[in-house]
Design a protein around this motif. Structure first.
Motif, PDB file in Angstrom:
ATOM      1  N   GLU A  53       2.530   7.781  -8.365  1.00  0.00           N
ATOM      2  CA  GLU A  53       1.518   7.441  -9.372  1.00  0.00           C
ATOM      3  C   GLU A  53       2.080   6.457 -10.392  1.00  0.00           C
ATOM      4  O   GLU A  53       1.406   5.506 -10.806  1.00  0.00           O
ATOM      5  CB  GLU A  53       1.029   8.705 -10.059  1.00  0.00           C
ATOM      6  CG  GLU A  53       0.179   9.601  -9.170  1.00  0.00           C
ATOM      7  CD  GLU A  53      -0.254  10.872  -9.885  1.00  0.00           C
ATOM      8  OE1 GLU A  53       0.302  11.176 -10.960  1.00  0.00           O
ATOM      9  OE2 GLU A  53      -1.154  11.567  -9.355  1.00  0.00           O
ATOM     10  N   MET A  54       3.333   6.654 -10.798  1.00  0.00           N
ATOM     11  CA  MET A  54       3.959   5.760 -11.751  1.00  0.00           C
ATOM     12  C   MET A  54       4.099   4.342 -11.182  1.00  0.00           C
ATOM     13  O   MET A  54       4.045   3.347 -11.912  1.00  0.00           O
ATOM     14  CB  MET A  54       5.331   6.303 -12.131  1.00  0.00           C
ATOM     15  CG  MET A  54       6.011   5.574 -13.274  1.00  0.00           C
ATOM     16  SD  MET A  54       7.788   5.703 -13.165  1.00  0.00           S
ATOM     17  CE  MET A  54       8.126   4.725 -11.716  1.00  0.00           C
ATOM     18  N   LEU A  55       4.249   4.258  -9.836  1.00  0.00           N
ATOM     19  CA  LEU A  55       4.386   2.955  -9.191  1.00  0.00           C
ATOM     20  C   LEU A  55       3.029   2.332  -8.858  1.00  0.00           C
ATOM     21  O   LEU A  55       2.965   1.323  -8.158  1.00  0.00           O
ATOM     22  CB  LEU A  55       5.219   3.100  -7.917  1.00  0.00           C
ATOM     23  CG  LEU A  55       6.703   3.460  -8.141  1.00  0.00           C
ATOM     24  CD1 LEU A  55       7.379   3.794  -6.830  1.00  0.00           C
ATOM     25  CD2 LEU A  55       7.423   2.305  -8.837  1.00  0.00           C
ATOM     26  N   GLY A  56       1.958   2.936  -9.351  1.00  0.00           N
ATOM     27  CA  GLY A  56       0.653   2.312  -9.244  1.00  0.00           C
ATOM     28  C   GLY A  56      -0.195   2.766  -8.077  1.00  0.00           C
ATOM     29  O   GLY A  56      -1.234   2.154  -7.788  1.00  0.00           O
ATOM     30  N   ILE A  57       0.190   3.847  -7.400  1.00  0.00           N
ATOM     31  CA  ILE A  57      -0.604   4.338  -6.279  1.00  0.00           C
ATOM     32  C   ILE A  57      -1.721   5.232  -6.810  1.00  0.00           C
ATOM     33  O   ILE A  57      -1.484   6.135  -7.610  1.00  0.00           O
ATOM     34  CB  ILE A  57       0.269   5.122  -5.279  1.00  0.00           C
ATOM     35  CG1 ILE A  57       1.451   4.257  -4.826  1.00  0.00           C
ATOM     36  CG2 ILE A  57      -0.559   5.559  -4.078  1.00  0.00           C
ATOM     37  CD1 ILE A  57       1.061   2.955  -4.185  1.00  0.00           C
ATOM     38  N   LYS A  58      -2.937   4.971  -6.359  1.00  0.00           N
ATOM     39  CA  LYS A  58      -4.076   5.778  -6.787  1.00  0.00           C
ATOM     40  C   LYS A  58      -3.895   7.228  -6.315  1.00  0.00           C
ATOM     41  O   LYS A  58      -3.379   7.466  -5.217  1.00  0.00           O
ATOM     42  CB  LYS A  58      -5.370   5.217  -6.193  1.00  0.00           C
ATOM     43  CG  LYS A  58      -5.671   3.780  -6.572  1.00  0.00           C
ATOM     44  CD  LYS A  58      -6.888   3.284  -5.801  1.00  0.00           C
ATOM     45  CE  LYS A  58      -7.148   1.802  -6.078  1.00  0.00           C
ATOM     46  NZ  LYS A  58      -8.292   1.303  -5.265  1.00  0.00           N
ATOM     47  N   PRO A  59      -4.313   8.195  -7.120  1.00  0.00           N
ATOM     48  CA  PRO A  59      -4.178   9.603  -6.717  1.00  0.00           C
ATOM     49  C   PRO A  59      -4.792   9.899  -5.359  1.00  0.00           C
ATOM     50  O   PRO A  59      -4.234  10.696  -4.588  1.00  0.00           O
ATOM     51  CB  PRO A  59      -4.892  10.355  -7.844  1.00  0.00           C
ATOM     52  CG  PRO A  59      -4.764   9.459  -9.035  1.00  0.00           C
ATOM     53  CD  PRO A  59      -4.845   8.060  -8.493  1.00  0.00           C
ATOM     54  N   GLU A  60      -5.924   9.267  -5.053  1.00  0.00           N
ATOM     55  CA  GLU A  60      -6.573   9.534  -3.762  1.00  0.00           C
ATOM     56  C   GLU A  60      -5.797   8.917  -2.591  1.00  0.00           C
ATOM     57  O   GLU A  60      -6.083   9.199  -1.424  1.00  0.00           O
ATOM     58  CB  GLU A  60      -8.012   9.021  -3.760  1.00  0.00           C
ATOM     59  CG  GLU A  60      -8.165   7.516  -3.942  1.00  0.00           C
ATOM     60  CD  GLU A  60      -8.324   7.113  -5.402  1.00  0.00           C
ATOM     61  OE1 GLU A  60      -8.914   6.032  -5.655  1.00  0.00           O
ATOM     62  OE2 GLU A  60      -7.860   7.878  -6.283  1.00  0.00           O
ATOM     63  N   ASN A  61      -4.837   8.053  -2.893  1.00  0.00           N
ATOM     64  CA  ASN A  61      -4.012   7.439  -1.852  1.00  0.00           C
ATOM     65  C   ASN A  61      -2.637   8.092  -1.731  1.00  0.00           C
ATOM     66  O   ASN A  61      -1.725   7.521  -1.136  1.00  0.00           O
ATOM     67  CB  ASN A  61      -3.838   5.943  -2.117  1.00  0.00           C
ATOM     68  CG  ASN A  61      -5.056   5.137  -1.698  1.00  0.00           C
ATOM     69  OD1 ASN A  61      -5.908   5.628  -0.959  1.00  0.00           O
ATOM     70  ND2 ASN A  61      -5.145   3.902  -2.171  1.00  0.00           N
ATOM     71  N   ILE A  62      -2.469   9.276  -2.302  1.00  0.00           N
ATOM     72  CA  ILE A  62      -1.209  10.008  -2.192  1.00  0.00           C
ATOM     73  C   ILE A  62      -1.460  11.282  -1.391  1.00  0.00           C
ATOM     74  O   ILE A  62      -2.263  12.126  -1.779  1.00  0.00           O
ATOM     75  CB  ILE A  62      -0.633  10.357  -3.576  1.00  0.00           C
ATOM     76  CG1 ILE A  62      -0.399   9.079  -4.392  1.00  0.00           C
ATOM     77  CG2 ILE A  62       0.671  11.140  -3.429  1.00  0.00           C
ATOM     78  CD1 ILE A  62       0.011   9.344  -5.827  1.00  0.00           C
ATOM     79  N   TYR A  63      -0.787  11.406  -0.277  1.00  0.00           N
ATOM     80  CA  TYR A  63      -0.930  12.565   0.603  1.00  0.00           C
ATOM     81  C   TYR A  63       0.396  13.334   0.623  1.00  0.00           C
ATOM     82  O   TYR A  63       1.398  12.851   1.158  1.00  0.00           O
ATOM     83  CB  TYR A  63      -1.273  12.118   2.026  1.00  0.00           C
ATOM     84  CG  TYR A  63      -2.677  11.589   2.209  1.00  0.00           C
ATOM     85  CD1 TYR A  63      -3.629  12.315   2.921  1.00  0.00           C
ATOM     86  CD2 TYR A  63      -3.052  10.343   1.690  1.00  0.00           C
ATOM     87  CE1 TYR A  63      -4.920  11.826   3.107  1.00  0.00           C
ATOM     88  CE2 TYR A  63      -4.335   9.852   1.860  1.00  0.00           C
ATOM     89  CZ  TYR A  63      -5.263  10.594   2.564  1.00  0.00           C
ATOM     90  OH  TYR A  63      -6.534  10.109   2.744  1.00  0.00           O
ATOM     91  N   ILE A  64       0.421  14.500   0.018  1.00  0.00           N
ATOM     92  CA  ILE A  64       1.567  15.403   0.083  1.00  0.00           C
ATOM     93  C   ILE A  64       1.106  16.620   0.883  1.00  0.00           C
ATOM     94  O   ILE A  64       0.288  17.399   0.418  1.00  0.00           O
ATOM     95  CB  ILE A  64       2.042  15.845  -1.313  1.00  0.00           C
ATOM     96  CG1 ILE A  64       2.229  14.647  -2.240  1.00  0.00           C
ATOM     97  CG2 ILE A  64       3.301  16.703  -1.206  1.00  0.00           C
ATOM     98  CD1 ILE A  64       3.438  13.810  -1.950  1.00  0.00           C
ATOM     99  N   GLU A  65       1.612  16.788   2.089  1.00  0.00           N
ATOM    100  CA  GLU A  65       1.063  17.789   2.996  1.00  0.00           C
ATOM    101  C   GLU A  65       2.125  18.752   3.509  1.00  0.00           C
ATOM    102  O   GLU A  65       3.216  18.332   3.920  1.00  0.00           O
ATOM    103  CB  GLU A  65       0.370  17.105   4.183  1.00  0.00           C
ATOM    104  CG  GLU A  65      -0.799  16.225   3.766  1.00  0.00           C
ATOM    105  CD  GLU A  65      -1.561  15.647   4.925  1.00  0.00           C
ATOM    106  OE1 GLU A  65      -2.624  15.047   4.690  1.00  0.00           O
ATOM    107  OE2 GLU A  65      -1.102  15.793   6.072  1.00  0.00           O
ATOM    108  N   ASP A  66       1.790  20.029   3.492  1.00  0.00           N
ATOM    109  CA  ASP A  66       2.666  21.074   4.014  1.00  0.00           C
ATOM    110  C   ASP A  66       2.409  21.206   5.517  1.00  0.00           C
ATOM    111  O   ASP A  66       1.393  21.752   5.941  1.00  0.00           O
ATOM    112  CB  ASP A  66       2.381  22.395   3.302  1.00  0.00           C
ATOM    113  CG  ASP A  66       3.331  23.503   3.726  1.00  0.00           C
ATOM    114  OD1 ASP A  66       4.052  23.327   4.730  1.00  0.00           O
ATOM    115  OD2 ASP A  66       3.338  24.565   3.067  1.00  0.00           O
ATOM    116  N   LEU A  67       3.343  20.703   6.313  1.00  0.00           N
ATOM    117  CA  LEU A  67       3.200  20.704   7.765  1.00  0.00           C
ATOM    118  C   LEU A  67       4.210  21.625   8.433  1.00  0.00           C
ATOM    119  O   LEU A  67       4.468  21.511   9.631  1.00  0.00           O
ATOM    120  CB  LEU A  67       3.360  19.283   8.308  1.00  0.00           C
ATOM    121  CG  LEU A  67       2.347  18.248   7.808  1.00  0.00           C
ATOM    122  CD1 LEU A  67       2.664  16.875   8.384  1.00  0.00           C
ATOM    123  CD2 LEU A  67       0.925  18.653   8.158  1.00  0.00           C
TER     124      LEU A  67
END
Length: 403
Positions: A53-67
């Protein structure tokens, strides 16, 4: 590469992929989707979200997934049904993680309308091959960006300078020269490079970050009973566990008892040899237990055929061909062999050793009546004479003509 509008980056939040994220924005002017997979590496992944987010990535474009469950159930367990070992020692901990990460990247690319995917693997290693073979198998039309084969950031100093210029935060332990490169997941931890590059030198003890040394392991052994169904572990001591939970429990027992350390020189797919120090505590226990379970439930011909197929299967995974039709063909044969691999194996863990102590199964082919040294009514020992003579016939004919 022209015409890239949106790219899905396999992102960890570390130095390399944080630099890659900003580099993609500058070089391609593309919208970046950051994907971070939790495969049990034991890191706080929300830090990666904040950095993206600090580097300018939109929240909806960040995928943190428990696989973790998917990783254990659909990748680790099928591989262990084959008893896969690369070059006699390596249980393929890094290799088996790449097809899952790549698959999810492609799925996210389709979900978000991205036309490219990107990884942070270097041009010297196996991972670039593993990622890209998977990308092209699952999405033949996809564009692939491999920064280490494109940019001029060819040293750690240049990466750090780029990060400083672009105000990319670097954790304190990354400000100095890293002693080695680490990859971790639910199955293993690997360490390569720097202090490990001379294969004649003993690896420093601090390289081992997961397992205690066998010398410092408890003086009292740990006994486990591992329950199997259709070739997969399903519980410990009668307690049913999910795939990831079971692996975590095995890892705890294995790490505490100094299980699963190896120091090897392996042949990379790209042609060079590399030295690696690996820790696979739970996987090592599982490998021994699964073979013990098969020892009483598989027919000899089936077991020996599996052992003949295994090196080819392991090489396919190591080289990145998880999604190849021949791997799927071999998997079907292996899975067919597992329908009776059900029961319980008892192992004792002691100072780096996995000692099989017992195995039982409702499908056991072991017949005490046939193997007993006492009197029996099921086996006529005189039958062995004809069996031996028939097998000796060709040998007698061959050697009688050799003079």
């Amino acid at each position: 590469m022209s015409g890239v509008n949106k790219v899905v980056l396999a992102y960890s939040g570390g130095l390399d992929t944080s630099v890659i994220l900003r580099w993609l924005q500058e070089t391609y002017g593309a919208e970046v989707v950051a994907f971070c997979a939790d495969l049990g590496q034991g890191e706080e992944l929300e830090d990666a979200r904040r950095k993206a987010e600090m580097l300018g990535i939109k929240p909806e474009n960040i995928y943190i997934e428990d696989l973790r469950e998917t990783f254990a159930r659909e990748y680790v367990f099928p591989m262990f049904r084959a008893n896969a070992v690369y070059e006699g020692t390596y249980l393929l901990g890094t290799s088996i993680a790449r097809p899952l990460i790549a698959k999810r990247q492609i799925e996210i690319a389709r979900e978000t309308g991205a036309d490219a995917v990107c990884h942070g693997a270097t041009g010297k290693g196996n991972d670039q091959v593993r990622f890209e073979l998977a990308y092209y198998a699952l999405a033949p039309e996809i564009k692939v960006i491999a920064p280490w084969r494109e940019w001029d950031l060819t040293s750690r100093t240049k990466l750090l300078n780029f990060a400083e210029r672009h105000q990319i935060p670097i954790s304190k332990d990354n400000m100095g020269e890293a002693p080695f490169s680490v990859d971790a997941n639910l199955l293993h931890i690997s360490a390569e490079g720097k202090v490990l590059e001379d294969p004649a030198e003993t690896a420093p003890e601090y390289v081992h970050t997961w397992t205690v040394s066998p010398e410092n392991a408890p003086d009292e052994p740990t006994t486990l009973e591992i329950d199997f169904e259709d070739g997969d572990p399903v519980g410990l001591g009668g307690e049913r566990l999910s795939p990831a939970s079971l692996m975590e429990r095995l890892n705890e027992h294995g790490a505490r008892n100094g299980i699963g350390r190896i120091d090897i020189v392996e042949n990379r797919f790209v042609g060079m040899k590399s030295r690696g120090v690996y820790e696979t505590p739970g996987g090592t226990i599982l490998w021994h237990a699964h073979r013990a379970m098969e020892s009483i439930t598989l027919d000899r011909g089936m077991a020996h055929t599996k052992d003949e197929l295994m090196p080819r299967y392991a090489e396919l995974i190591y080289n990145g061909f998880w999604w190849a039709p021949e791997r799927e063909m071999l998997q079907a044969a292996i899975d067919h062999s597992q329908h009776t691999v059900t029961g319980t194996v008892r192992v004792r863990l002691y100072k780096g050793n996995v000692i099989v102590e017992g195995r039982s199964s409702p499908y056991s082919l072991y017949s005490e009546a046939h193997v007993t040294f006492e009197d029996d009514e099921v086996y006529d020992q005189r039958d062995a004479e004809g069996f031996i003579k028939l097998n000796a016939l060709r040998l007698r004919l061959w050697h009688s003509h050799r003079g």
